[in-house]
Scaffold this motif. Structure first.
Motif, PDB file in Angstrom:
ATOM      1  N   LYS A 231      44.082 -26.729 -24.454  1.00  0.00           N
ATOM      2  CA  LYS A 231      43.051 -26.470 -23.446  1.00  0.00           C
ATOM      3  C   LYS A 231      42.244 -25.236 -23.854  1.00  0.00           C
ATOM      4  CE  LYS A 231      42.543 -25.733 -18.419  1.00  0.00           C
ATOM      5  NZ  LYS A 231      41.557 -24.651 -18.514  1.00  0.00           N
ATOM      6  N   ASN A 232      40.970 -25.268 -23.567  1.00  0.00           N
ATOM      7  CA  ASN A 232      40.102 -24.128 -23.852  1.00  0.00           C
ATOM      8  C   ASN A 232      40.207 -23.114 -22.725  1.00  0.00           C
ATOM      9  OD1 ASN A 232      38.159 -22.789 -25.489  1.00  0.00           O
ATOM     10  ND2 ASN A 232      36.551 -23.370 -24.050  1.00  0.00           N
ATOM     11  N   ASP A 233      40.247 -21.832 -23.071  1.00  0.00           N
ATOM     12  CA  ASP A 233      40.256 -20.790 -22.040  1.00  0.00           C
ATOM     13  C   ASP A 233      38.960 -20.885 -21.239  1.00  0.00           C
ATOM     14  OD1 ASP A 233      39.851 -18.129 -20.764  1.00  0.00           O
ATOM     15  OD2 ASP A 233      41.681 -17.612 -21.852  1.00  0.00           O
ATOM     16  N   GLU A 234      39.087 -20.864 -19.902  1.00  0.00           N
ATOM     17  CA  GLU A 234      37.917 -21.078 -19.058  1.00  0.00           C
ATOM     18  C   GLU A 234      36.863 -19.981 -19.180  1.00  0.00           C
ATOM     19  OE1 GLU A 234      39.755 -19.342 -14.864  1.00  0.00           O
ATOM     20  OE2 GLU A 234      39.888 -21.470 -15.318  1.00  0.00           O
ATOM     21  N   MET A 235      37.237 -18.825 -19.724  1.00  0.00           N
ATOM     22  CA  MET A 235      36.252 -17.767 -19.939  1.00  0.00           C
ATOM     23  C   MET A 235      35.489 -17.948 -21.248  1.00  0.00           C
ATOM     24  SD  MET A 235      36.671 -16.084 -17.232  1.00  0.00           S
ATOM     25  CE  MET A 235      37.897 -15.919 -15.926  1.00  0.00           C
ATOM     26  N   ASN A 236      36.015 -18.777 -22.119  1.00  0.00           N
ATOM     27  CA  ASN A 236      35.411 -18.984 -23.435  1.00  0.00           C
ATOM     28  C   ASN A 236      34.323 -20.058 -23.355  1.00  0.00           C
ATOM     29  OD1 ASN A 236      34.794 -19.078 -26.111  1.00  0.00           O
ATOM     30  ND2 ASN A 236      36.752 -19.947 -26.778  1.00  0.00           N
ATOM     31  N   SER A 237      33.202 -19.674 -22.769  1.00  0.00           N
ATOM     32  CA  SER A 237      32.102 -20.615 -22.565  1.00  0.00           C
ATOM     33  C   SER A 237      30.946 -20.363 -23.530  1.00  0.00           C
ATOM     34  CB  SER A 237      31.581 -20.492 -21.125  1.00  0.00           C
ATOM     35  OG  SER A 237      31.120 -19.173 -20.870  1.00  0.00           O
ATOM     36  N   PHE A 238      31.181 -19.565 -24.548  1.00  0.00           N
ATOM     37  CA  PHE A 238      30.091 -19.103 -25.411  1.00  0.00           C
ATOM     38  C   PHE A 238      29.393 -20.244 -26.150  1.00  0.00           C
ATOM     39  CE2 PHE A 238      33.118 -15.641 -24.896  1.00  0.00           C
ATOM     40  CZ  PHE A 238      32.284 -14.645 -24.400  1.00  0.00           C
ATOM     41  N   SER A 239      30.155 -21.151 -26.715  1.00  0.00           N
ATOM     42  CA  SER A 239      29.538 -22.276 -27.434  1.00  0.00           C
ATOM     43  C   SER A 239      28.709 -23.130 -26.492  1.00  0.00           C
ATOM     44  CB  SER A 239      30.613 -23.126 -28.115  1.00  0.00           C
ATOM     45  OG  SER A 239      31.218 -22.415 -29.176  1.00  0.00           O
ATOM     46  N   TYR A 240      29.246 -23.377 -25.302  1.00  0.00           N
ATOM     47  CA  TYR A 240      28.517 -24.186 -24.328  1.00  0.00           C
ATOM     48  C   TYR A 240      27.221 -23.496 -23.912  1.00  0.00           C
ATOM     49  CZ  TYR A 240      27.325 -26.544 -19.968  1.00  0.00           C
ATOM     50  OH  TYR A 240      26.658 -27.203 -18.975  1.00  0.00           O
ATOM     51  N   LEU A 241      27.301 -22.189 -23.648  1.00  0.00           N
ATOM     52  CA  LEU A 241      26.105 -21.440 -23.257  1.00  0.00           C
ATOM     53  C   LEU A 241      25.030 -21.506 -24.338  1.00  0.00           C
ATOM     54  CD1 LEU A 241      27.771 -18.278 -21.658  1.00  0.00           C
ATOM     55  CD2 LEU A 241      26.436 -20.007 -20.442  1.00  0.00           C
ATOM     56  N   MET A 242      25.450 -21.361 -25.596  1.00  0.00           N
ATOM     57  CA  MET A 242      24.485 -21.424 -26.694  1.00  0.00           C
ATOM     58  C   MET A 242      23.953 -22.840 -26.874  1.00  0.00           C
ATOM     59  SD  MET A 242      25.845 -18.696 -29.556  1.00  0.00           S
ATOM     60  CE  MET A 242      27.591 -19.150 -29.558  1.00  0.00           C
ATOM     61  N   ASP A 243      24.824 -23.843 -26.743  1.00  0.00           N
ATOM     62  CA  ASP A 243      24.376 -25.236 -26.850  1.00  0.00           C
ATOM     63  C   ASP A 243      23.288 -25.521 -25.822  1.00  0.00           C
ATOM     64  OD1 ASP A 243      26.183 -25.731 -28.869  1.00  0.00           O
ATOM     65  OD2 ASP A 243      27.671 -26.704 -27.571  1.00  0.00           O
ATOM     66  N   LEU A 244      23.531 -25.093 -24.597  1.00  0.00           N
ATOM     67  CA  LEU A 244      22.594 -25.366 -23.514  1.00  0.00           C
ATOM     68  C   LEU A 244      21.289 -24.600 -23.724  1.00  0.00           C
ATOM     69  CD1 LEU A 244      22.850 -27.205 -21.114  1.00  0.00           C
ATOM     70  CD2 LEU A 244      23.570 -25.262 -19.725  1.00  0.00           C
ATOM     71  N   SER A 245      21.378 -23.349 -24.165  1.00  0.00           N
ATOM     72  CA  SER A 245      20.169 -22.575 -24.432  1.00  0.00           C
ATOM     73  C   SER A 245      19.338 -23.239 -25.527  1.00  0.00           C
ATOM     74  CB  SER A 245      20.536 -21.146 -24.840  1.00  0.00           C
ATOM     75  OG  SER A 245      21.081 -20.433 -23.750  1.00  0.00           O
ATOM     76  N   GLU A 246      20.003 -23.668 -26.579  1.00  0.00           N
ATOM     77  CA  GLU A 246      19.293 -24.310 -27.683  1.00  0.00           C
ATOM     78  C   GLU A 246      18.641 -25.618 -27.241  1.00  0.00           C
ATOM     79  OE1 GLU A 246      22.391 -24.528 -30.586  1.00  0.00           O
ATOM     80  OE2 GLU A 246      22.506 -22.335 -30.759  1.00  0.00           O
ATOM     81  N   LYS A 247      19.291 -26.323 -26.330  1.00  0.00           N
ATOM     82  CA  LYS A 247      18.727 -27.558 -25.788  1.00  0.00           C
ATOM     83  C   LYS A 247      17.394 -27.302 -25.104  1.00  0.00           C
ATOM     84  CE  LYS A 247      19.626 -31.066 -22.236  1.00  0.00           C
ATOM     85  NZ  LYS A 247      20.595 -31.519 -21.191  1.00  0.00           N
ATOM     86  N   HIS A 248      17.293 -26.143 -24.452  1.00  0.00           N
ATOM     87  CA  HIS A 248      16.073 -25.809 -23.707  1.00  0.00           C
ATOM     88  C   HIS A 248      15.149 -24.868 -24.492  1.00  0.00           C
ATOM     89  CE1 HIS A 248      17.282 -27.710 -19.932  1.00  0.00           C
ATOM     90  NE2 HIS A 248      18.500 -27.236 -20.131  1.00  0.00           N
ATOM     91  N   GLY A 249      15.455 -24.610 -25.760  1.00  0.00           N
ATOM     92  CA  GLY A 249      14.612 -23.762 -26.580  1.00  0.00           C
ATOM     93  C   GLY A 249      14.648 -22.296 -26.182  1.00  0.00           C
TER      94      GLY A 249
END
Length: 450
Positions: A231-249
């Motif tokens: 399981k991923n630590d729930e505080m470790n959202s860094f990849s998701y945050l960057m993925d989402l930012s990149e999706k929106h430029g």
């Protein structure tokens, strides 16, 4: 060239706000002159003249004499006239009268002192109603009490000023701005449990303090799965945050802590290998690293500098922007610390308890040190919205949060300003935050659209 004549009383304060509104906001070339007058006299090249009546600084014989709680505005009136861009305009200082002729306008609304009041934050310098963290709260502000905290009123004043100038000289053109979205993440916590000791303390609290056996079992399973990589630590959202930012430029700005000894911080070691890898990954993906000075640095420059040096050593980059932890801020001391250390911009000036325009603006601006009476080279980019404001203070559900944030985005776009959002890396996956993760995605879509 526009000539602006002002009196010697509080000359530096008047010079600052005239330059800020006329040059920084509207892009006008100006020459400021000292004159034995009471009001602000603005002379245009075509002979037109705009008089802005001084209903504040002219009341004081000595510089800085105004810095007294007795000089705070008692009541705020709202007015309408042909030069405003909203339904009405709050008058912090002055009166609503405006006299217009072909070559001259006399305005009783003290646009300059009212704007100075919002940008300088001298209201907070004399604020005696600080919270337990020594912070000024939005609920105690003049703007909130008079229902204009959710309005970029300094931008409204600037627009009114421009329209009066335009009335006198139709050839005048204003500076154009471009709407921007500044997305930031304070990295206060890296893991749900810092280490085995922290987990053990939490487990003992579940068993003996909270007497919650079910929660203890759940946390044991979760901790085991994290350690085993299931399981991923729930505080470790860094990849998701960057993925989402990149999706929106969008470029995400991650503000890291490198010190702190209070119970409100020190949840990871900036010199650890995992933090070094994380920072390198953020940089390699094209996102930004910023500074998040610890709880007690807001009035301690030596400690502030030590933490900046440490972060720069870890990141191998020159760090030029960031935000104070807990939004701890002392007017004007904290601004001066950032300026002394040649930072480009600070993003601390948002209230912890209320979203909106703490400085009355959605533009970046150079702060004015009300004690030394000097304009700083640092820029302040006001913080307009923070995730925990809506859950901790407003107690908003996801639809209410989205509605409020959307309103602030629209107002910022109307003035081609900078919408600044703080969303912590720890505010996505924890159970109580999961309903808000969809809101975050929606906010990014709205804020990133032109």
């Amino acid at each position: 060239m526009i000539k602006v004549s002002i009196s010697n009383k509080n000359f530096l304060e008047k010079e600052y706000i005239c330059k800020t509104l006329l040059y920084e906001y509207l892009g006008q070339k100006i020459e400021i002159l000292k004159d034995d007058i009471i009001d602000y006299k603005i002379q245009l090249e075509n002979g037109g003249e705009l008089i802005i009546e001084d209903h504040f600084f002219s009341n004081f014989e000595n510089d800085n004499q105004y810095l007294n709680k007795n000089n705070l505005p008692e009541t705020i009136e709202f007015c309408t006239n042909e030069y405003i861009v909203e339904d009405n305009l709050p008058i912090i200082f002055g009166k609503s009268n405006i006299q217009t002729s072909k070559k001259k306008i006399i305005c009783s609304i003290d646009i300059f002192s009212s704007s100075y009041f919002m940008l300088s934050r001298w209201e907070e310098y004399i604020d005696e109603s600080k919270d337990l963290h020594n912070r000024s709260l939005g609920i105690n502000s003049i703007a909130y009490k008079n229902n204009f905290l959710d309005r970029p009123v300094v931008n409204e004043y600037a627009e009114m000023l421009y329209l009066m100038l335009k009335k006198l000289d139709r050839t005048i053109q204003r500076k154009t701005n471009k709407y921007q979205f500044l997305l930031t993440h304070d990295v206060d916590i890296l893991k749900k449990w810092k280490n085995n000791i922290a987990f053990t303390k939490s487990l003992l609290g579940d068993l003996f303090k909270r007497k919650d056996l079910l929660k203890a079992k759940k946390n044991i399973l979760e901790y085991s799965n994290i350690k085993l990589g299931i399981k991923n630590d729930e505080m470790n959202s860094f990849s998701y945050l960057m993925d989402l930012s990149e999706k929106h430029g969008i470029k995400s700005h991650f503000f890291f802590m490198s010190g702190g000894k209070t119970k409100y911080e020190n949840f990871y070691n900036i010199k650890s290998e995992e933090v070094g890898i994380l920072i390198k990954n953020i940089i390699n993906r094209g996102h930004k690293i910023g500074f998040h000075p610890s709880y007690n640095t807001y009035n301690n420059e030596q400690l502030w500098k030590e933490e900046l040096d440490l972060l720069e050593n870890v990141s191998s980059e020159s760090i030029k922007y960031g935000r104070q932890h807990y939004l701890n801020f002392s007017i004007p001391d904290t601004w001066q610390i950032w300026d002394n250390n040649h930072m480009n911009w600070d993003n601390s000036l948002g209230y912890p308890d209320k979203a909106g325009f703490r400085c009355g603006t959605c533009y970046k601006f150079k702060p004015f040190n009300i004690v030394s009476r000097k304009t700083l080279e640092l820029f302040e980019i006001p913080l307009l919205c923070m995730d925990v404001t809506f859950t901790k203070y407003y107690n908003y559900d996801p639809p209410q949060m989205l509605k409020k944030v959307h309103e602030i985005i629209i107002k910022t776009k109307n003035y081609d300003g900078i919408f600044s959002l703080l969303w912590h890396n720890s505010s996505l996956y924890p159970t109580e935050w999961i309903p808000y993760s969809k809101v975050y995605n929606q906010i990014l879509r709205i804020a990133s659209s032109k």
